[in-house]
Enzyme design. Sequence first.
Site, PDB file in Angstrom:
ATOM      1  N   LYS A   1       0.864  -1.189   0.000  1.00  6.55           N
ATOM      2  CA  LYS A   1       0.000   0.000   0.000  1.00  6.55           C
ATOM      3  C   LYS A   1       0.894   1.232   0.000  1.00  6.55           C
ATOM      4  O   LYS A   1       1.828   1.327   0.799  1.00  6.55           O
ATOM      5  CB  LYS A   1      -0.913   0.002   1.238  1.00  6.55           C
ATOM      6  CG  LYS A   1      -1.721   1.291   1.400  1.00  6.55           C
ATOM      7  CD  LYS A   1      -2.692   1.244   2.585  1.00  6.55           C
ATOM      8  CE  LYS A   1      -3.368   2.601   2.802  1.00  6.55           C
ATOM      9  NZ  LYS A   1      -4.279   2.624   3.968  1.00  6.55           N
TER      10      LYS A   1
ATOM     11  N   ASP B   1      -2.397   9.995   4.244  1.00  5.95           N
ATOM     12  CA  ASP B   1      -3.822   9.667   4.336  1.00  5.95           C
ATOM     13  C   ASP B   1      -4.534  10.682   5.233  1.00  5.95           C
ATOM     14  O   ASP B   1      -4.559  10.532   6.451  1.00  5.95           O
ATOM     15  CB  ASP B   1      -4.006   8.249   4.889  1.00  5.95           C
ATOM     16  CG  ASP B   1      -5.480   7.864   4.993  1.00  5.95           C
ATOM     17  OD1 ASP B   1      -6.323   8.548   4.372  1.00  5.95           O
ATOM     18  OD2 ASP B   1      -5.778   6.878   5.688  1.00  5.95           O
TER      19      ASP B   1
ATOM     20  N   LYS C   1      -9.963  12.855   8.540  1.00  7.79           N
ATOM     21  CA  LYS C   1      -9.644  12.310   9.864  1.00  7.79           C
ATOM     22  C   LYS C   1      -9.574  13.432  10.884  1.00  7.79           C
ATOM     23  O   LYS C   1      -9.146  14.534  10.542  1.00  7.79           O
ATOM     24  CB  LYS C   1      -8.269  11.624   9.820  1.00  7.79           C
ATOM     25  CG  LYS C   1      -8.222  10.300   9.108  1.00  7.79           C
ATOM     26  CD  LYS C   1      -6.828   9.689   9.214  1.00  7.79           C
ATOM     27  CE  LYS C   1      -6.713   8.402   8.418  1.00  7.79           C
ATOM     28  NZ  LYS C   1      -7.478   7.277   8.996  1.00  7.79           N
TER      29      LYS C   1
ATOM     30  N   ASP D   1       1.332   5.831   6.068  1.00  4.83           N
ATOM     31  CA  ASP D   1       0.392   4.989   5.332  1.00  4.83           C
ATOM     32  C   ASP D   1       0.998   4.412   4.040  1.00  4.83           C
ATOM     33  O   ASP D   1       0.312   3.738   3.281  1.00  4.83           O
ATOM     34  CB  ASP D   1      -0.890   5.782   5.035  1.00  4.83           C
ATOM     35  CG  ASP D   1      -2.134   4.922   5.156  1.00  4.83           C
ATOM     36  OD1 ASP D   1      -2.044   3.850   5.772  1.00  4.83           O
ATOM     37  OD2 ASP D   1      -3.180   5.321   4.619  1.00  4.83           O
TER      38      ASP D   1
ATOM     39  N   ASP E   1     -12.112   7.394   3.519  1.00  4.26           N
ATOM     40  CA  ASP E   1     -10.975   7.045   4.375  1.00  4.26           C
ATOM     41  C   ASP E   1     -10.642   5.548   4.301  1.00  4.26           C
ATOM     42  O   ASP E   1      -9.619   5.111   4.819  1.00  4.26           O
ATOM     43  CB  ASP E   1     -11.263   7.466   5.821  1.00  4.26           C
ATOM     44  CG  ASP E   1     -10.000   7.519   6.664  1.00  4.26           C
ATOM     45  OD1 ASP E   1      -8.894   7.435   6.083  1.00  4.26           O
ATOM     46  OD2 ASP E   1     -10.126   7.643   7.899  1.00  4.26           O
TER      47      ASP E   1
ATOM     48  N   GLU F   1      -9.471   4.047   1.822  1.00  4.88           N
ATOM     49  CA  GLU F   1      -8.917   4.258   0.490  1.00  4.88           C
ATOM     50  C   GLU F   1      -7.892   3.188   0.096  1.00  4.88           C
ATOM     51  O   GLU F   1      -7.746   2.875  -1.080  1.00  4.88           O
ATOM     52  CB  GLU F   1      -8.264   5.644   0.407  1.00  4.88           C
ATOM     53  CG  GLU F   1      -6.833   5.774   0.986  1.00  4.88           C
ATOM     54  CD  GLU F   1      -6.754   5.470   2.473  1.00  4.88           C
ATOM     55  OE1 GLU F   1      -7.777   5.640   3.172  1.00  4.88           O
ATOM     56  OE2 GLU F   1      -5.679   5.051   2.942  1.00  4.88           O
TER      57      GLU F   1
ATOM     58  N   ARG G   1      -7.723  -0.058   0.496  1.00  2.62           N
ATOM     59  CA  ARG G   1      -8.281  -1.254  -0.145  1.00  2.62           C
ATOM     60  C   ARG G   1      -8.704  -0.951  -1.585  1.00  2.62           C
ATOM     61  O   ARG G   1      -8.674  -1.830  -2.435  1.00  2.62           O
ATOM     62  CB  ARG G   1      -9.449  -1.797   0.696  1.00  2.62           C
ATOM     63  CG  ARG G   1     -10.635  -0.883   0.793  1.00  2.62           C
ATOM     64  CD  ARG G   1     -11.605  -1.312   1.894  1.00  2.62           C
ATOM     65  NE  ARG G   1     -11.133  -0.897   3.226  1.00  2.62           N
ATOM     66  CZ  ARG G   1     -11.763  -1.189   4.358  1.00  2.62           C
ATOM     67  NH1 ARG G   1     -12.867  -1.917   4.344  1.00  2.62           N
ATOM     68  NH2 ARG G   1     -11.272  -0.791   5.509  1.00  2.62           N
TER      69      ARG G   1
HETATM   70  N1  BES Z   1      -4.592   4.311   7.068  1.00  2.00           N
HETATM   71  C1  BES Z   1      -5.772   3.923   7.729  1.00  2.00           C
HETATM   72  C2  BES Z   1      -5.574   2.757   8.697  1.00  2.00           C
HETATM   73  C3  BES Z   1      -4.699   3.040   9.889  1.00  2.00           C
HETATM   74  C4  BES Z   1      -5.234   3.517  11.065  1.00  2.00           C
HETATM   75  C5  BES Z   1      -3.361   2.768   9.839  1.00  2.00           C
HETATM   76  C6  BES Z   1      -4.428   3.760  12.156  1.00  2.00           C
HETATM   77  C7  BES Z   1      -2.546   2.998  10.938  1.00  2.00           C
HETATM   78  C8  BES Z   1      -3.075   3.490  12.097  1.00  2.00           C
HETATM   79  C9  BES Z   1      -6.868   3.525   6.721  1.00  2.00           C
HETATM   80  O1  BES Z   1      -6.775   4.109   5.483  1.00  2.00           O
HETATM   81  C10 BES Z   1      -8.156   3.937   7.325  1.00  2.00           C
HETATM   82  O2  BES Z   1      -8.345   5.107   7.503  1.00  2.00           O
HETATM   83  N2  BES Z   1      -9.008   2.952   7.635  1.00  2.00           N
HETATM   84  C11 BES Z   1     -10.248   3.197   8.259  1.00  2.00           C
HETATM   85  C12 BES Z   1     -11.275   2.278   7.623  1.00  2.00           C
HETATM   86  C13 BES Z   1     -12.700   2.590   7.993  1.00  2.00           C
HETATM   87  C14 BES Z   1     -13.129   3.920   7.389  1.00  2.00           C
HETATM   88  C15 BES Z   1     -13.579   1.474   7.476  1.00  2.00           C
HETATM   89  C16 BES Z   1     -10.109   2.892   9.742  1.00  2.00           C
HETATM   90  O3  BES Z   1      -9.409   1.950  10.101  1.00  2.00           O
HETATM   91  O4  BES Z   1     -10.687   3.613  10.542  1.00  2.00           O
HETATM   92 ZN    ZN Z   2      -7.693   5.982   5.268  1.00  2.00          ZN
END
Ligand code: BES
Ligand code: ZN
Length: 498
Positions: A265, A270, A277, A288, A347, A349, A351
């Site tokens: 990834k 992000d 966020k 990220d 968010d 993103e 996947r």
């Molecule tokens: N980059 C984040 C995941 C992440 C969170 C990595 C904390 C490291 C530390 C990812 O892109 C994300 O924001 N995922 C969301 C998914 C949700 C919207 C379904 C998440 O985990 O909150």
């Molecule tokens: Zn994200």
Amino acid sequence: MELVLKDKPDGPAEGQILFCPVLANKDEIDSLVKSLGYEDEKFVLSRIARENFSGKKGQSFVMADNLQTVIILGTGAKKKLLAEDWRQLAGQMVVHLKKIKAKKISLYVVHWLKGNRDIKLLAQTIAEGLDLAKYDFDKYKKKDKEKIKVSLDELVVYLEEKQKNDFGQGFELGSYFAWGTIKARDLVNEPPGQMTPSFLAEEALAIAKENKNISVKILDKEQVEKMKMGAFLSIDQGSSQPLKFIHLKYIPETKAKDKIALVGKGITFDSGGLNIKPGDSMEQMKMDMAGSATVLGLFSVIGQVKPKVEVHGIVAACENMPSSSAIKPGDVVYNMQGKSIEISNTDAEGRVTLADSLAYAQKQKVSTVVDLATLTGAVMVALGPDYTGLFSNNAKLANELLVSAKKSGENMWQLPLPKEYKKLNHSKIADVRNIPNTRYGGAITAALFLQEFVEKDIKWAHMDIAGPAYAEKQANVYTPPGGSGFGVRALLEWLLSK
Ligand code: BES
Ligand code: ZN
Ligand code: MG
């Protein structure tokens, strides 16, 4: 640092510091002290007793005269030390080297290696522990004159003649494993203003240029459009930084035993996009792209490590930003396989970009695809900050990766891909939705989303590295805060096992 292998010293050992690991056993400590040849041996032994040094793990006993400092390091009572114990022991040496200036040190392990058959692994882990524990990302700091910067010119190791060859080989391998890890750490730690998709692409170009077994292809937006990577393009939409699609390829010198793709990834920042966020969750989101850092870090040494398989390194690199051109919640996009994805939350993103990088990877005629992604906060809820969640459609592959991770001292735990949960990613208007309709099991539903894009005959594993890819505080003696380079060593180990 030069490695010099010598026989047991007759007189005093070389270097400003001599390190001597010892078991937590009184006889072992006595015989070690005797073999050091002090004139006043009784005095040393009485001091050891007085200071309660018993050889417990992590304990150390320091003696100094005007010529040399001798540091005895406790390794605990366990007779057979694991690779990870040795790695941490080397890290412990660095803790001392940050207090005592030294350019040349020696390590006395003869007594301690008796009956040990895996000298190569021991040497490998010592090299890893030393280099990784020394790591400090300080390029943006004014130099601190008080701080002792560990920089060794020479390491002398005392060994029996028949141990030397294996030790030398293992040490060299461990150095490469560490350098690859350090490359990945550097990339993760670089601030997001510098670490753009273009920066990553330049790094990939430099890696390929330095190695005749590695080639690279960088696709720009126009080429990505031609390939119909609508999913990847949609995430990039809001950013003014140009996207880059990176494809590295390593070909072994002899006929490849297998073809493997490693997908990382590569969201270089992000923000969450329009589903922005909150401030404290955004602060660390330069990390990220840690999955892509691991892929590049691994490629930076793969030409020296020389696995016997063909390896593709694939990264869809872009930023996830809010702007008037950004992808909107409710939009539907198509990946290059023609599958439609409803973007319900911008968010989630990673996947979405992976839907295209996984599709591209499978077009390279590989048997196996392994992806690494800082994919979900949910994996940290499930496993805590130090464990990677592993998912796979193939039990043998999962097991191989778990074994390699264990050997590398990298924490990994398998989570399931239950068919019954597939419906949680159901979309009313598209083939699949980028967020599930429950807040439970978020790491699993994210992995199931990725699996939608994996073809039946492909062996696939997904590592959700959101926790260990970035250490909020010192994770262990050789993993300082910041990017950890997670996965470089486990994957190199795995590739070598092929
Ligand atoms: N980059 C984040 C995941 C992440 C969170 C990595 C904390 C490291 C530390 C990812 O892109 C994300 O924001 N995922 C969301 C998914 C949700 C919207 C379904 C998440 O985990 O909150
Ligand atoms: Zn994200
Ligand atoms: Mg090349």
